[in-house]
Design a protein around this motif. Sequence first.
Motif, short mmCIF file in Angstrom:
data_model
loop_
_atom_site.label_atom_id
_atom_site.label_comp_id
_atom_site.label_asym_id
_atom_site.label_seq_id
_atom_site.Cartn_x
_atom_site.Cartn_y
_atom_site.Cartn_z
N LEU A 245 82.44 35.58 46.13
CA LEU A 245 84.17 35.36 45.95
C LEU A 245 84.96 36.69 45.72
O LEU A 245 85.88 36.84 46.54
CB LEU A 245 84.37 34.25 45.03
N PHE A 246 84.42 37.53 44.68
CA PHE A 246 85.13 38.84 44.50
C PHE A 246 85.02 39.62 45.67
O PHE A 246 86.00 40.25 45.83
CB PHE A 246 84.32 39.36 43.26
N ALA A 247 84.10 39.69 46.50
CA ALA A 247 84.01 40.54 47.48
C ALA A 247 84.76 39.98 48.68
O ALA A 247 85.47 40.89 49.36
CB ALA A 247 82.44 40.56 48.00
N ILE A 248 84.97 38.66 48.65
CA ILE A 248 85.78 38.14 49.86
C ILE A 248 87.29 38.62 49.51
O ILE A 248 87.86 39.00 50.35
CB ILE A 248 85.67 36.74 49.87
N MET A 249 87.62 38.38 48.29
CA MET A 249 88.81 38.71 47.63
C MET A 249 89.11 40.04 47.78
O MET A 249 90.33 40.66 48.30
CB MET A 249 89.17 38.25 46.43
N GLY A 250 88.14 40.79 47.69
CA GLY A 250 88.25 42.47 47.94
C GLY A 250 88.71 42.78 49.19
O GLY A 250 89.49 43.70 49.45
N ALA A 251 87.89 42.30 50.15
CA ALA A 251 87.97 42.70 51.68
C ALA A 251 89.54 42.18 52.06
O ALA A 251 90.17 42.69 52.75
CB ALA A 251 87.16 41.81 52.49
N ILE A 252 89.98 41.01 51.40
CA ILE A 252 91.31 40.41 51.91
C ILE A 252 92.29 41.33 51.20
O ILE A 252 93.29 41.91 52.02
CB ILE A 252 91.70 39.11 51.23
N GLY A 253 92.24 41.79 50.20
CA GLY A 253 93.18 42.71 49.29
C GLY A 253 93.16 44.22 50.08
O GLY A 253 94.38 44.86 50.04
N GLN A 254 91.91 44.42 50.46
CA GLN A 254 91.78 45.96 51.37
C GLN A 254 92.74 45.77 52.52
O GLN A 254 93.32 46.68 52.74
CB GLN A 254 90.43 46.14 51.67
N HIS A 255 92.82 44.52 53.35
CA HIS A 255 93.55 44.63 54.64
C HIS A 255 95.13 44.62 54.00
O HIS A 255 95.77 45.24 54.73
CB HIS A 255 93.44 43.25 55.36
N PHE A 256 95.47 44.01 53.02
CA PHE A 256 96.76 43.93 52.68
C PHE A 256 97.19 45.35 52.06
O PHE A 256 98.41 45.77 52.34
CB PHE A 256 97.09 43.16 51.66
N PHE A 257 96.24 46.12 51.51
CA PHE A 257 96.49 47.55 51.08
C PHE A 257 96.88 48.21 52.33
O PHE A 257 97.75 49.22 52.25
CB PHE A 257 95.29 47.74 50.29
N PHE A 258 95.99 48.13 53.26
CA PHE A 258 96.26 48.82 54.67
C PHE A 258 97.70 48.62 55.35
O PHE A 258 98.26 49.44 55.72
CB PHE A 258 95.19 48.59 55.40
N LEU A 259 97.99 47.27 55.24
CA LEU A 259 99.28 46.88 55.75
C LEU A 259 100.28 47.62 55.09
O LEU A 259 101.36 48.11 55.77
CB LEU A 259 99.47 45.26 55.68
N VAL A 260 100.41 47.45 53.74
CA VAL A 260 101.33 48.30 52.94
C VAL A 260 101.38 49.67 53.35
O VAL A 260 102.56 50.44 53.45
CB VAL A 260 101.12 47.88 51.36
N ILE A 261 100.20 50.43 53.47
CA ILE A 261 100.08 51.83 53.78
C ILE A 261 100.88 52.00 55.03
O ILE A 261 101.62 53.02 55.25
CB ILE A 261 98.75 52.33 53.69
N ALA A 262 100.42 51.32 55.75
CA ALA A 262 101.14 51.54 57.27
C ALA A 262 102.73 51.14 57.31
O ALA A 262 103.32 51.99 57.83
CB ALA A 262 100.29 50.47 58.48
N MET A 263 103.00 50.38 56.44
CA MET A 263 104.33 49.74 56.52
C MET A 263 105.52 51.01 55.78
O MET A 263 106.41 51.54 56.20
CB MET A 263 104.81 48.45 55.54
N VAL A 264 104.74 51.51 54.78
CA VAL A 264 105.35 52.56 54.07
C VAL A 264 105.47 54.11 54.87
O VAL A 264 106.55 54.61 54.92
CB VAL A 264 104.54 53.05 52.64
N ILE A 265 104.43 54.34 55.66
CA ILE A 265 104.29 55.39 56.58
C ILE A 265 105.47 55.15 57.79
O ILE A 265 106.20 55.94 58.05
CB ILE A 265 103.07 55.69 57.23
N ALA A 266 105.58 53.77 58.05
CA ALA A 266 106.62 53.73 59.23
C ALA A 266 107.97 53.75 58.76
O ALA A 266 108.81 54.29 59.43
CB ALA A 266 106.31 52.18 59.80
N TRP A 267 108.11 53.58 57.43
CA TRP A 267 109.44 53.61 56.71
C TRP A 267 109.84 55.04 56.61
O TRP A 267 111.11 55.39 56.70
CB TRP A 267 109.32 52.61 55.52
#
Length: 448
Positions: A245-267
């Motif tokens: 379960l921790f690995a699954i949550m880590g994978a989901i969190g990683q994608h949200f992290f990448f979304l935030v990075i992309a949004m910040v760079i676009a901004w």
Amino acid sequence: MVEVAGNPIKKFIVKQFLPLGFCFAVVLALLFPAPGDALYSLKVNGWKIITTINMALIFFIFGITLETSELKAAMKGYKVLLLAIVTILFVTGLTGFIFINMDFKPMEFGYGLAIFACVPTSLSSGVSLVIQGYGNAALALLMTVATNIIGIFISPLVVTMILASAIKNIKVNAADLVIKLGVSIIIPLIVGKGVRELWTPALKFAKKYKVPLYLINQFQIVMIVWQTLSHSRHELLKQKFYDILFAIMGAIGQHFFFLVIAMVIAWIAPFLKLRMQDSERKAFIIMCSQKSLPTAAVIISYLPGGPTKDEMSHETPAEQEGQSQGLGDLGLVAIPCIVFYVMQVFIDAFLANGWASKYEKGQALQDKYADQLAELAKLDPDAPSLVEPAANGIGSGADGTDAPATSEVHLGMVDNPEPGDNAALLGSNPQPSDGAGAAAALQISAAK
């Protein structure tokens, strides 16, 4: 998205083929692991035969369905493309240093997330979601092609650097990885594209059978997942539920992290004198947050397995001396990659649906006041238009009329776009907002 004529069940199966295939692969791998494990373990001179064939088919189909005209149109946004390449292959790739040092148990889960951070963007799901959100699909497609080709040379180097930072005495042959990725990606892609351009029957076949080719492509990804899970089934069942379960949550969190990075760079891009149109920004955010499971699976399959740091800790210093440390069970390494790949589709679908809803509301307001806007234009022809014209030639036909430009997206993802959507597929037209509709209404009242 894939448009398919026929009954609702057929449409559902085609559109949801990948998640349905993943569910079937998981059940089959857990109940009957022997066939998948046998295929996964089939090697000739260090080459994993079936995995290489699966990967080659994916990129051959990608090549034979690839529209050159779309890539040429997307080159107008080359600055955004360059920023996307740097973001996908380097910025998100270097976050692997974070994930490889997280306290996952078993450690293979952390290795998987670190490796997945280094690979290029997804092949088909990302472009499909960009279309769904009325983004620049041609630019998204070019990001896919560029990062997957350049990633052949960059990803093995970044993976090697990140693994070496945390795993003692690991031996990764980066040059060998580049060769294997080249054979799995570059050659099939060139062959597929060459067949399309040089043999007319192949071009007609690719256009006529887009949906079957799309499904064959997705089936290869399901095959890779099935073989990988079958191989690691024994080790997976030994893990504690909360560790998985921790690995699954880590994978989901990683994608949200990448979304935030992309949004910040676009901004911050405008502050770097790189202005993105709204449709380009959507393509940038989606594509920079997604990763390619087939590429990750091939890289993982050719990395050294063997004892991990935890397993070697039970040995004496004399036994550890000179012993090469590995990644452990490579099937376990792939599991968080599979979770990330599945979840990125569902998470980004919500994002794309939100963008689509906003766009469609603006279009509805524009259509509602179309007659009044036309009257205002006649009263004052020199006044700036409330409806911004389409850019880059999108929205006008070849004869200079207002007919929308057509856009055929690879892998059969769009067969029958709705009227008026074609311009949005290439994504160059600015999108009206609710505020624009309200301003139009105010000016109409004033005119009356």
